[in-house]
Design a protein around this motif. Sequence first.
Motif, PDB file in Angstrom:
ATOM      1  N   GLN A  12      25.026  74.620 -52.822  1.00 54.29           N
ATOM      2  CA  GLN A  12      24.408  74.811 -51.506  1.00 54.29           C
ATOM      3  C   GLN A  12      23.213  73.866 -51.376  1.00 54.29           C
ATOM      4  O   GLN A  12      22.150  74.084 -51.960  1.00 54.29           O
ATOM      5  N   ARG A  13      23.404  72.789 -50.639  1.00 55.99           N
ATOM      6  CA  ARG A  13      22.346  71.836 -50.295  1.00 55.99           C
ATOM      7  C   ARG A  13      21.610  71.290 -51.522  1.00 55.99           C
ATOM      8  O   ARG A  13      20.393  71.217 -51.549  1.00 55.99           O
ATOM      9  N   ARG A  14      22.357  70.865 -52.528  1.00 50.38           N
ATOM     10  CA  ARG A  14      21.788  70.209 -53.712  1.00 50.38           C
ATOM     11  C   ARG A  14      22.606  68.955 -54.031  1.00 50.38           C
ATOM     12  O   ARG A  14      23.310  68.898 -55.040  1.00 50.38           O
ATOM     13  N   PRO A  15      22.551  67.944 -53.186  1.00 45.83           N
ATOM     14  CA  PRO A  15      23.440  66.788 -53.364  1.00 45.83           C
ATOM     15  C   PRO A  15      23.238  66.057 -54.686  1.00 45.83           C
ATOM     16  O   PRO A  15      24.219  65.654 -55.324  1.00 45.83           O
ATOM     17  N   GLN A  16      21.997  65.870 -55.111  1.00 47.15           N
ATOM     18  CA  GLN A  16      21.768  65.112 -56.331  1.00 47.15           C
ATOM     19  C   GLN A  16      22.230  65.880 -57.571  1.00 47.15           C
ATOM     20  O   GLN A  16      22.890  65.326 -58.455  1.00 47.15           O
ATOM     21  N   SER A  17      21.856  67.142 -57.659  1.00 46.53           N
ATOM     22  CA  SER A  17      22.276  67.915 -58.819  1.00 46.53           C
ATOM     23  C   SER A  17      23.785  68.145 -58.802  1.00 46.53           C
ATOM     24  O   SER A  17      24.419  68.217 -59.860  1.00 46.53           O
ATOM     25  N   LEU A  18      24.387  68.227 -57.613  1.00 43.76           N
ATOM     26  CA  LEU A  18      25.845  68.349 -57.534  1.00 43.76           C
ATOM     27  C   LEU A  18      26.516  67.107 -58.113  1.00 43.76           C
ATOM     28  O   LEU A  18      27.514  67.206 -58.834  1.00 43.76           O
ATOM     29  N   ARG A  19      25.976  65.928 -57.803  1.00 45.37           N
ATOM     30  CA  ARG A  19      26.538  64.695 -58.381  1.00 45.37           C
ATOM     31  C   ARG A  19      26.500  64.749 -59.907  1.00 45.37           C
ATOM     32  O   ARG A  19      27.444  64.346 -60.585  1.00 45.37           O
ATOM     33  N   THR A  20      25.382  65.243 -60.439  1.00 44.68           N
ATOM     34  CA  THR A  20      25.247  65.329 -61.894  1.00 44.68           C
ATOM     35  C   THR A  20      26.246  66.318 -62.481  1.00 44.68           C
ATOM     36  O   THR A  20      26.945  66.016 -63.461  1.00 44.68           O
ATOM     37  N   ALA A  21      26.311  67.516 -61.906  1.00 43.06           N
ATOM     38  CA  ALA A  21      27.212  68.557 -62.419  1.00 43.06           C
ATOM     39  C   ALA A  21      28.666  68.119 -62.310  1.00 43.06           C
ATOM     40  O   ALA A  21      29.440  68.213 -63.278  1.00 43.06           O
ATOM     41  N   ALA A  22      29.060  67.646 -61.128  1.00 42.29           N
ATOM     42  CA  ALA A  22      30.459  67.234 -60.932  1.00 42.29           C
ATOM     43  C   ALA A  22      30.807  66.027 -61.790  1.00 42.29           C
ATOM     44  O   ALA A  22      31.908  65.956 -62.357  1.00 42.29           O
ATOM     45  N   GLY A  23      29.879  65.095 -61.901  1.00 44.98           N
ATOM     46  CA  GLY A  23      30.135  63.936 -62.750  1.00 44.98           C
ATOM     47  C   GLY A  23      30.386  64.335 -64.192  1.00 44.98           C
ATOM     48  O   GLY A  23      31.273  63.783 -64.853  1.00 44.98           O
ATOM     49  N   LEU A  38      39.089  69.952 -60.281  1.00 45.87           N
ATOM     50  CA  LEU A  38      37.716  70.348 -59.980  1.00 45.87           C
ATOM     51  C   LEU A  38      37.686  70.911 -58.571  1.00 45.87           C
ATOM     52  O   LEU A  38      38.173  70.263 -57.629  1.00 45.87           O
ATOM     53  N   VAL A  39      37.131  72.114 -58.417  1.00 44.83           N
ATOM     54  CA  VAL A  39      36.994  72.750 -57.113  1.00 44.83           C
ATOM     55  C   VAL A  39      35.504  72.910 -56.830  1.00 44.83           C
ATOM     56  O   VAL A  39      34.796  73.601 -57.558  1.00 44.83           O
ATOM     57  N   VAL A  40      35.040  72.257 -55.764  1.00 43.62           N
ATOM     58  CA  VAL A  40      33.643  72.376 -55.342  1.00 43.62           C
ATOM     59  C   VAL A  40      33.610  73.211 -54.071  1.00 43.62           C
ATOM     60  O   VAL A  40      34.265  72.860 -53.081  1.00 43.62           O
ATOM     61  N   VAL A  41      32.862  74.308 -54.089  1.00 39.72           N
ATOM     62  CA  VAL A  41      32.762  75.168 -52.918  1.00 39.72           C
ATOM     63  C   VAL A  41      31.361  75.022 -52.336  1.00 39.72           C
ATOM     64  O   VAL A  41      30.360  75.233 -53.011  1.00 39.72           O
ATOM     65  N   ASP A  42      31.320  74.641 -51.080  1.00 40.17           N
ATOM     66  CA  ASP A  42      30.084  74.354 -50.354  1.00 40.17           C
ATOM     67  C   ASP A  42      29.706  75.592 -49.544  1.00 40.17           C
ATOM     68  O   ASP A  42      30.370  75.946 -48.578  1.00 40.17           O
ATOM     69  N   ASN A  43      28.592  76.243 -49.917  1.00 39.69           N
ATOM     70  CA  ASN A  43      28.197  77.484 -49.253  1.00 39.69           C
ATOM     71  C   ASN A  43      27.079  77.255 -48.228  1.00 39.69           C
ATOM     72  O   ASN A  43      26.217  78.099 -48.034  1.00 39.69           O
ATOM     73  N   ASP A  44      27.112  76.095 -47.588  1.00 43.89           N
ATOM     74  CA  ASP A  44      26.194  75.803 -46.497  1.00 43.89           C
ATOM     75  C   ASP A  44      26.879  76.157 -45.173  1.00 43.89           C
ATOM     76  O   ASP A  44      28.109  76.126 -45.075  1.00 43.89           O
ATOM     77  N   ALA A  45      26.075  76.481 -44.156  1.00 42.21           N
ATOM     78  CA  ALA A  45      26.656  76.814 -42.858  1.00 42.21           C
ATOM     79  C   ALA A  45      27.397  75.621 -42.260  1.00 42.21           C
ATOM     80  O   ALA A  45      28.387  75.783 -41.543  1.00 42.21           O
ATOM     81  N   VAL A  46      26.908  74.423 -42.553  1.00 41.04           N
ATOM     82  CA  VAL A  46      27.600  73.191 -42.159  1.00 41.04           C
ATOM     83  C   VAL A  46      28.124  72.543 -43.433  1.00 41.04           C
ATOM     84  O   VAL A  46      27.564  72.746 -44.511  1.00 41.04           O
ATOM     85  N   PRO A  47      29.174  71.740 -43.336  1.00 40.10           N
ATOM     86  CA  PRO A  47      29.785  71.166 -44.552  1.00 40.10           C
ATOM     87  C   PRO A  47      28.978  70.006 -45.127  1.00 40.10           C
ATOM     88  O   PRO A  47      29.448  68.868 -45.207  1.00 40.10           O
ATOM     89  N   SER A  48      27.762  70.287 -45.572  1.00 42.45           N
ATOM     90  CA  SER A  48      26.844  69.226 -45.994  1.00 42.45           C
ATOM     91  C   SER A  48      27.259  68.550 -47.293  1.00 42.45           C
ATOM     92  O   SER A  48      26.886  67.398 -47.539  1.00 42.45           O
ATOM     93  N   ALA A  49      28.003  69.248 -48.145  1.00 45.46           N
ATOM     94  CA  ALA A  49      28.388  68.662 -49.436  1.00 45.46           C
ATOM     95  C   ALA A  49      29.657  67.825 -49.352  1.00 45.46           C
ATOM     96  O   ALA A  49      30.012  67.151 -50.325  1.00 45.46           O
TER      97      ALA A  49
END
Length: 308
Positions: A12-23, A38-49
């Motif tokens: 949820q709204r953590r683009p940089q840390s998401l890159r690290t985790a997913a990478g 790999l399944v990434v679930v974006d829990n933001d109201a808008v699809p920000s990830a």
Amino acid sequence: MDGRISIIIPTQRRPQSLRTAAGSALRQAGIDPARLELVVVDNDAVPSARPVVEEIAGAAPFPVVYVHEPQAGVANARNAAMARAGGDFIAFLDDDEEAPEGWLAALADVQARFDADVVFGPVRGRAPPGTVRHRAYLERFFSREGPDAAGVIDHYYGCGDSFIRRAALPDPRRPFSPVRNHIGGEDDLLFGQMQAAGRRFAWAPDAWVWEDPAPSRLTLRYAIARAFAYGQGPSAHCAAADPPDRLGLARWMAQGLVQAGVFGLVAAVKWALRAPDYAFALDRAARGLGKTLWWGPFKIEFYGRSAA
């Protein structure tokens, strides 16, 4: 161990840390990539990830699935990912965690060796050096420790850095209770149900991950509030049992009252003496107080506040 494996990362709204985790998830070694997704679930109201996930997917060695769950709540997010995941086994990695290359193979190895339904691994909290007060306490707070040797255990940990046999879940597609959407502990409820059903848990000491908490969480105020909420867990679990475990609830509340009093006094003395480790005693006092003050008005919401 045979079967497909889905690595799930809620975010949820953590683009940089998401890159690290997913990478780090995409760099796993020792397991055939043909078995992985790999399944990434974006829990933001808008699809920000979505842009981050699309960028990651472009060079991924195995399929990357994006799931948008706009309904706020950690249980909602995990359930949405589970509903889309195709794996026979589910590996959970948080979006503030980074896994070494052998992480997944170590989890899968322990699962196969001990025929475990759920495997947990260590978490090593990591705070920026020299920039955070109470750094030793905060790194310990965000860590998870366990036995030195791999083997079956009689208790459970949280969902981050876990490996679950899907067939062992009470509901293979939506196993997490939305009751805990905003306060957390949805994983405790699930693993408590599985333990009551006789499922087998195991520990994999080599399946460790780094955890890099967001700067807003690297404060004593945040950690002590979370410690209080963690303390509420066993009392709330007894109260939610069917039928309610009133004796167990009374025992936890009494234990918590003593714990809060003793460690509260220790924390006060250490604070007065300017002892650098007083936060450790304050943590114990907060967990004790949580055991005693566990019901509605004292619940603290940590999750499920998505901005539109």
